[in-house]
Design a protein around this motif. Structure first.
Motif, PDB file in Angstrom:
ATOM      1  N   ARG A 136      -3.066   0.257   2.113  1.00  0.00           N
ATOM      2  CA  ARG A 136      -1.711  -0.048   2.570  1.00  0.00           C
ATOM      3  C   ARG A 136      -1.120  -1.170   1.722  1.00  0.00           C
ATOM      4  O   ARG A 136      -1.844  -2.047   1.250  1.00  0.00           O
ATOM      5  CB  ARG A 136      -1.726  -0.507   4.042  1.00  0.00           C
ATOM      6  N   ASP A 176       4.319  -1.053   3.795  1.00  0.00           N
ATOM      7  CA  ASP A 176       3.837  -0.146   4.824  1.00  0.00           C
ATOM      8  C   ASP A 176       3.675  -0.839   6.171  1.00  0.00           C
ATOM      9  O   ASP A 176       3.729  -0.185   7.213  1.00  0.00           O
ATOM     10  CB  ASP A 176       2.479   0.454   4.410  1.00  0.00           C
ATOM     11  N   PRO A 208       1.136   3.563   8.930  1.00  0.00           N
ATOM     12  CA  PRO A 208       0.249   2.704   9.724  1.00  0.00           C
ATOM     13  C   PRO A 208       0.342   3.035  11.211  1.00  0.00           C
ATOM     14  O   PRO A 208       1.201   2.549  11.918  1.00  0.00           O
ATOM     15  CB  PRO A 208       0.767   1.292   9.427  1.00  0.00           C
ATOM     16  N   ALA A 239       2.051   5.290   3.151  1.00  0.00           N
ATOM     17  CA  ALA A 239       1.036   5.215   4.205  1.00  0.00           C
ATOM     18  C   ALA A 239       1.712   5.082   5.555  1.00  0.00           C
ATOM     19  O   ALA A 239       2.723   4.404   5.689  1.00  0.00           O
ATOM     20  CB  ALA A 239       0.116   4.018   3.956  1.00  0.00           C
ATOM     21  N   ASP A 280      -6.598  -2.199   0.765  1.00  0.00           N
ATOM     22  CA  ASP A 280      -5.289  -2.801   1.045  1.00  0.00           C
ATOM     23  C   ASP A 280      -4.917  -3.798  -0.045  1.00  0.00           C
ATOM     24  O   ASP A 280      -5.788  -4.429  -0.651  1.00  0.00           O
ATOM     25  CB  ASP A 280      -5.306  -3.515   2.398  1.00  0.00           C
TER      26      ASP A 280
END
Length: 957
Positions: free
Chosen positions: A309, A313, A648, A646, A130
């Protein structure tokens, strides 16, 4: 007792008067078996041992011979605690997040995803990549908590940078009560004092944190690493250990560690440097079978091994936790003395200044310009070093005259003539957005500079200009001892610390939390690397920041047109960082180099090549391109890589069955019971039901365990442990602790606290060995009827319980089996359910023990009923495991074919005799690698035919 056949993995046995779980049995050449065991009873719990059946008296525990003991405690508290302890220590086989969401944090859905991904894997291995500030340490904590609850993270090793050690240790303890022993310079001295010289410190402590620098520096530790094994290894800032064209010491160390555990978690916000082999090296650490060395690969090949991420995102989830940053450019006109220096630098003629950035090193004129953009002090230091080298080489060197003239001009620029410095003081005194009250403890200031000389200048001059005391200013740079760096960062986050101003080089721009008391950050010089922008800004612009971050960039504007033109390149970098913050969140995608030094050289190329700022800006495209997509794209591909977004998704969560409403009630009742039963051994406990808080002084056996597991900072000053199950109360204690030199004196009360873990084992021994409590229930049973709670566990070949099934076997008045209930149904029916929505209906104990002879005699029939009940469940589970085994082995066969094909390519050219020897070794290594993985998968997914049963309790009307 002489064994006639090998015991099943998971079987319980009495050996040397202690209870053990047998993990596996290996045939011995001399007869009998070698048993690999893990301790269950209190004095040996979690300890591994080997026993030879030919030499030991081994008694396998028969669940049908369990002795039922009537519980004489009021409201049958002892029985309920005994059952609850068994529940908390029994295996889980689901993939849901069951405990991490309850840690001391407002866990957002995206932060639970890495744990979900790992739980779905056969071998827990993942790169969490991340972007800066999303909370990778917290995600690692959630993941670790889940593995601990499943018995898969008893032994943990964390490897991080020296500046991050204490912060990482604190986060794991304060929010997850996972104690890590810190092996910094002081910790190593303590170990050498406390344990015998020939003992492995990594075997002495189950959970440790150490810096990669210490492991690299101390060759002794490599030997210890090779002899130790962990359940889980976490490597923080993992980009530092990737392959970068040559095998560094850090890279070799990480490769060794990757072979010393089942579970491996890598953490980094910058997971690659734009080169596939660098990222591939991290993927191979996670799974060496997935990529042949030197082979090309796609995202699909490795996507299961990483999660990444960006802010965009998760922005919707983080609205409250990620205020938008405000950006300011604080430009100052160069003073007359500075202009003379800039003019001289622009006109400087040098005979030996290198070939330039295109050949991998900046022209010396560019080096001087970069230094002067930082400060005259930095430029002066660079000049002095150059002059000294030239004088040693040739006292008559033609460059010396010009360099000495420039040196004289630099020496003439004092603090009063340093325009950028004066502008900073002016802004901090009276600027509209930057007026700073150094007396306000909640408004600390962070200033970053890349040059240590600039840092020292600011340390000397800024306090005088602002009227700050020495104690109000601290510095951070890479040459400081690890403990000093950690203490400075800790002090900077404390409300009552006199520290107000932190001046840092870029050593402090990796991972450190500087946002607790600071939301304003100043770049005193502009880095030539966008990756450094991201790391610096991420210190205050990160998860948990409650105020809008304010970021300022200081620039000096000279009169010389060419130098002013060069400054424009740095302004473009500022623009691009802000553009990235609003889009992908990763500014390194603009240059596509993913390496700080290469990014600096790219800016130098533009300056030295006299490219127009417009041309330079045109090169920095792709703010909507995921850097990973750029990584997968072929170097020869003409099209722009696709955008990858991405998704989530929310991780699946589940609440575990419990006989108590919460952990506070469980611990309170357990500690109260121990104090009532043995007042001499267990001091009284204080309770506060309103705040779900209790405090106690540890008994002798508990103190012995805690002194081994807890670092000195975790131990309360007054020897009284205070625990609270209220997360808001604990969060408040964490904030208050930042104002002191101590760690929080209030700990989080939940299932993973070492005291709770100690209690579980203490309670499981309440009724003695191979005994189970008998208790009366207030509802659900007629006279003479009973329910026997049984736990069935099926191990794999590694001795790990992979299927755990709780059941309630119903008995009629005559002792005949009438049916089998699920645990939830049994608890609901009998009024024992504590957290299943119906509440508990617990009757008082009248002290009249029932005649349990018929029930005792019925236990063989109960075990038979449990065996019949588990058989179809095991068959279905076994079928799923076999199907997964087939899939996994098929994948391995395909991967092995890829490795073989790559070997064909690698040895297609060259001298045949040389190739033959090398190839044979490579083929042997590959075969061994895949054989080991295939065996590990078989041992993990193949179940033993014999389920292990435990009679946990008997319930009567």
């Amino acid at each position: 007792m002489q064994l006639t056949q090998a015991p099943a993995p998971g079987a319980r046995a009495l050996i040397r008067d202690e209870e053990w779980i047998i993990q596996n049995a290996d045939q011995c050449n001399l007869g009998g078996w070698q048993l690999s065991c893990i301790g269950v009873s209190e004095t040996v719990r979690n300890r591994h041992a080997l026993f030879l059946t030919e030499l030991e008296d081994i008694t396998l525990i028969d669940p049908a011979k369990t002795e039922l003991i009537y519980d004489e405690s009021s409201t049958f508290t002892a029985s309920r605690l005994f059952i609850e302890a068994r529940l908390r220590q029994s295996a889980l086989q689901n993939d849901a997040v069951v405990i991490g969401q309850h840690a001391v944090m407002d866990a957002l859905p995206f932060q639970l995803q890495p744990a979900q991904r790992v739980l779905e894997q056969l071998r827990p291995r993942l790169l969490i990549a991340d972007t800066v500030g999303l909370g990778k340490t917290l995600e690692a904590g959630i993941l670790t908590a889940e593995l601990m609850r499943r018995g898969k993270a008893r032994r943990i090793l964390v490897v991080t940078t020296k500046s991050m050690m204490r912060q990482f240790q604190q986060e794991f303890w304060n929010r997850f009560t996972i104690p890590l022993t810190r092996l910094d310079s002081a910790g190593i001295q303590r170990i050498r004092r406390d344990i015998p010289a020939n003992h492995n410190p990594f075997n002495y402590y189950d959970r440790t944190i150490i810096s990669v620098d210490t492991l690299k520096r101390d060759s002794e530790y490599r030997h210890y690493l090779e002899k130790a094994w962990w359940d889980l290894i976490i490597i923080d800032e993992a980009h530092n250990v990737s392959y970068k064209g040559n095998r560094t010491q850090s890279n070799r160390l990480a490769e060794l560690l990757s072979q010393r555990s089942d579970a491996l978690i890598l953490l980094t916000a910058t997971p690659h440097n734009g080169k596939k082999d660098s990222f591939a090296s991290l993927m191979r650490m996670l799974d060496p079978t997935v990529l042949p060395s030197g082979a090309d690969y796609t995202r699909d090949d490795v996507e299961h091994l990483f999660i990444r991420r960006f802010k965009k995102d998760v922005r919707e989830q983080m609205k409250q936790d990620f205020p938008e940053r405000e950006v300011f450019r604080l430009a100052a006109k160069a003073s007359p003395m500075e202009n003379l220096a800039f003019d001289a630098l622009a006109e400087l003629k040098l005979n030996s200044e290198g070939s330039g950035a295109r050949d991998g090193a900046m022209l010396f004129r560019t080096v001087l310009e970069k230094a002067l953009f930082s400060s005259p002090a930095a430029c002066l230091q660079t000049l002095r070093e150059r002059i000294r080298k030239l004088e040693n080489k040739d006292p008559q060197h033609p460059d010396l005259e010009g360099l000495r003239d420039l040196q004289g001009l630099m020496q003439a620029i004092g603090p009063q003539q340093f325009s950028k410095f004066q502008h900073l003081i002016e802004q901090l005194r009276s600027g509209q957005h930057w007026r700073w009250d150094s007396r306000d403890p909640s408004d600390r200031l962070v200033i970053f500079t890349e040059r240590v000389e600039t840092l020292k200048f600011l340390q000397q001059e800024l306090p005088k200009a602002l009227g700050l005391k020495d104690e109000a200013v601290a510095i951070l740079h890479g040459q400081l001892p690890d403990q000093e760096i950690q203490q400075t960062v800790e002090d900077f986050g404390k409300t009552h610390s006199p520290l107000r101003l932190l001046i840092a080089s870029d050593v402090a721009s990796e991972g450190l939390n500087l946002h607790y008391q600071a939301h304003r950050l100043i770049h005193f010089d502009i880095s030539w690397s966008l990756m450094v922008f991201q790391q610096r800004n991420g210190r205050v612009d990160r998860y948990g920041q409650t105020r809008a971050p304010k970021i300022a960039y200081l620039l000096t504007e000279p009169r010389h047109e060419r130098i002013r033109g060069d400054l424009r390149y740095l302004e473009i970098l500022i623009d691009k960082d802000e553009q990235a913050a609003k889009n992908i969140g990763d500014p390194s995608a603009f240059m596509g180099l993913y390496d700080e030094e290469l990014e600096e050289l790219e800016v130098a190329k533009a300056i030295e090549g006299k490219a127009t700022p417009e041309a330079f800006e045109a090169l920095l495209v792709g703010d909507d391109v995921d850097p990973f997509e750029a990584l997968w794209a072929s170097a020869s591909a003409a099209e722009t890589p696709a955008v990858y977004t991405a998704q989530p998704q929310s991780a699946q969560t589940q609440e575990l069955t419990s006989l108590f409403g919460n952990s506070y009630q469980y611990l309170r009742d357990a500690l109260r019971l121990l104090a009532e039963q043995s007042p001499r051994d267990y001091p009284p406990v204080k309770y506060d039901d309103a705040n779900k808080t209790l405090s106690l002084q540890p008994s002798r056996d508990l103190a012995q365990l805690l002194k081994r597991d807890l670092a000195s900072e975790m131990w309360p000053e007054d020897n009284t442990f205070a625990l609270s199950a209220d997360k808001t109360v604990v969060e408040s204690a964490i904030r208050q602790a930042r104002d002191t030199n101590a760690w929080p004196q209030l700990h989080y009360l939940w299932a993973l606290h070492p005291i709770a873990q100690w209690l579980d084992y203490k309670l499981m021994a309440l009724f003695g060995r191979q005994r189970a409590p008998l208790l009366r229930v207030a509802q659900g049973l007629n006279a003479g009827e009973a329910i026997v709670l049984v736990l069935a566990q099926v191990p794999n070949r590694r001795g790990q319980a992979v299927l755990a099934e709780w059941m309630g076997v119903q008995l009629g008045a005559a002792g005949q089996v009438q049916g089998v209930l699920s645990l939830e149904d049994a608890l609901q029916r009998t009024g024992l359910a504590g957290n299943l929505g119906s509440g508990a209906n617990i009757r008082a104990n009248d002290g009249n023990a029932p005649d349990a002879r018929a029930l005792q005699a019925a236990l063989p029939g109960v075990i038979q009923a449990a065996q019949q009940h588990i058989r179809p469940i095991k068959q279905a589970f076994d079928a799923d495991c076999r199907a997964r085994l087939d899939r996994e082995l098929s994948k391995l066969r395909t991967l092995q074919e890829k490795h073989t094909a790559q070997l064909e390519l690698d040895f297609a050219k060259g001298i045949e005799q040389v190739n033959a020897a090398k190839r044979k070794q490579k083929e042997s290594d590959t075969a061994e690698l895949f054989n080991n993985y295939q065996q590990w998968i078989r041992d993990t997914l193949q179940l033993d035919d014999r389920a292990q049963f435990t009679v946990v309790a008997a319930l009567m009307a």
